[in-house]
Scaffold this active site. Sequence first.
Site, PDB file in Angstrom:
ATOM      1  N   HIS A 113      10.317  70.429  83.513  1.00  0.00           N
ATOM      2  CA  HIS A 113      11.492  69.568  83.376  1.00  0.00           C
ATOM      3  C   HIS A 113      11.681  68.862  84.720  1.00  0.00           C
ATOM      4  O   HIS A 113      11.311  69.399  85.767  1.00  0.00           O
ATOM      5  CB  HIS A 113      12.686  70.484  83.085  1.00  0.00           C
ATOM      6  N   ASP A 142      11.367  79.252  85.802  1.00  0.00           N
ATOM      7  CA  ASP A 142      12.508  78.571  85.207  1.00  0.00           C
ATOM      8  C   ASP A 142      12.664  79.074  83.770  1.00  0.00           C
ATOM      9  O   ASP A 142      11.849  78.754  82.907  1.00  0.00           O
ATOM     10  CB  ASP A 142      12.246  77.059  85.261  1.00  0.00           C
ATOM     11  N   GLN A 199      14.691  77.702  79.080  1.00  0.00           N
ATOM     12  CA  GLN A 199      14.337  77.575  77.664  1.00  0.00           C
ATOM     13  C   GLN A 199      13.930  78.889  77.014  1.00  0.00           C
ATOM     14  O   GLN A 199      13.762  78.953  75.807  1.00  0.00           O
ATOM     15  CB  GLN A 199      13.191  76.575  77.497  1.00  0.00           C
ATOM     16  N   LYS A 237      22.541  77.906  77.240  1.00  0.00           N
ATOM     17  CA  LYS A 237      21.477  77.908  76.231  1.00  0.00           C
ATOM     18  C   LYS A 237      21.439  79.251  75.509  1.00  0.00           C
ATOM     19  O   LYS A 237      20.670  79.443  74.583  1.00  0.00           O
ATOM     20  CB  LYS A 237      20.122  77.672  76.893  1.00  0.00           C
ATOM     21  N   CYS A 281      13.560  64.615  79.606  1.00  0.00           N
ATOM     22  CA  CYS A 281      13.469  64.845  81.060  1.00  0.00           C
ATOM     23  C   CYS A 281      12.099  65.394  81.453  1.00  0.00           C
ATOM     24  O   CYS A 281      11.974  66.186  82.378  1.00  0.00           O
ATOM     25  CB  CYS A 281      14.558  65.767  81.570  1.00  0.00           C
TER      26      CYS A 281
END
Lengths: 404, 141
Positions: free
Chosen positions: A121, A198, A201, A224, A362
């Site tokens: 991202h 990261d 997600q 999320k 993104c």
Amino acid sequence: MYSVEKIREDFPILKRKVNGYPLIYLDNAATSQKPQLVIDCIVDYYSNYNANIHRGVHTLSQEATDAYEIARKKIQKHFNIKNSHEVIFTSGTTHGINLVANGFSEILLKGDEILVSAMEHHSNIVPWQMLCERTGAILKVIPMNQEGVLVLSEYEAILSEKTKLVFVNHVSNALGTINPISEIIKKAQDKGAAVLIDGAQSCSHIKPDLQKLNVDFYVTSAHKMCGPTGVGMLYMNEKWGNILPPYQGGGEMIKEVTFKKTTYADLPHKFEAGTPNISGGIAFGSAIDYLNNIGFAEIEKYEMALLSYATNELLKIDDLTIYGTGPDKTSVVSFNIDGIHPYDIGTIVDKLGIAVRTGHHCTQPIMAFYKIPGTVRASFAFYNTKEEIDALVSAVKKAQMMLT
Amino acid sequence: MKIEAIQEDLIDEFSMFDDWMQRYEYMIDLGKSLPIIDESLKTEDRLIKGCQSKVWLNAELKGNQVVFTADSDAIITKGIIAILIRVFSNQKPEDILVANTNFIDEIGLKEHLSPTRANGLVSMIKQLKLYAMAYQAQLKN
């Protein structure tokens, strides 16, 4: 027994209509919806014990501090983190990444190398580019193949003693690919490099065991994972917590201040300057409880069934291409139809009450890799149903008919 | 034809449709019928910022009127452009500058007027008016 009907009862927003149709929310990779329990948690905080934390001796402040610190412990337990002071509250994933990047600006030397994956991202590319500009370090990219899977042999080839940091997302937001982070972490650490994962997600689908992964940094966002926006978590291994300098100056992060010198507070407060998102942190804890009550094994099983159903049904549409076709995926389908702009499809399906994401997500480097302007992305959560996927498929067919 | 008259025509045309789908189908048809602009005009400086799809807008002064041509890689966006061009092209700069855009609401495309919408309709109107302003200044000199 998993009952999606019962679960849907927990989410008040799923009862609303959009453009005259029942809402079908398939933009979960952008943000998840919130169960009543999380909403109530925020209302309860502001209604009953709103106060600033870690400072006051009065009862309200004690109650708020306790609730906030209990939330930290819930996060610690959920991610199997050794010490609660390794859990740093942030405003979200982007904040966590910037905090770490800022810390490394005082550590990296000219010629040091940083590796990022080709499917990051923008928020996991730009801070490192800025870091490279400040320090003279060099950014290198771990390539991916046509299926949207990282090429590990290339990764090993560019890893060297010069590599100081490796940044990879656990799951790609645009493609849904689950990256083999355990292997990536181990290989980097063998060369003496630190690794930041990261998890923006992944954490709504997977429960990562951070001690087992032995990772240096792991970042994620509450919103999320059925929690509120504006709050997230940075796991920072204690070793790094002591090495990295504070990111922002302010209250809470100090031990002693004179005009000559300030000594910094211990972890995690060293990295938590200012009044935090207190209700957000507490509600993040509730969201974690909520997800664990359903159970991640159950969630995964259910979502995988949705993914395979959606993939099969969408592929029955003529001229439809799915991007991200690797073997390990979360419940995300990113697709295009030949000759139709993703924006047009998104507009038509929205008119039918279906929320999907369109655009480059993104991740412009991924779009450039596939030579496309963007995709339509449908991302499913544990409260979506097969009937909703049927509605998506029929809406996409309708859009295709109107647009060609 | 004056801008207000063209807008009235459009409102009449769109009032024939009962639902959004018919309106969109008509808009898509308008988009398809928009003359495609020359590839050589699809340059970076003609791209309108703020659109999820690409929009190129070209403006020329012919006599005392501004002529707009445009294109997009998305068909619904192209339909919106076709409507804007019908209203604003071949008009005097001063008329373009004072024209309001209430008709967009009246033809049932209000949702596209939201500045948060990534189709750039607001940016397109702003750009049309900027060209009109520039040509008005040019004509005065």
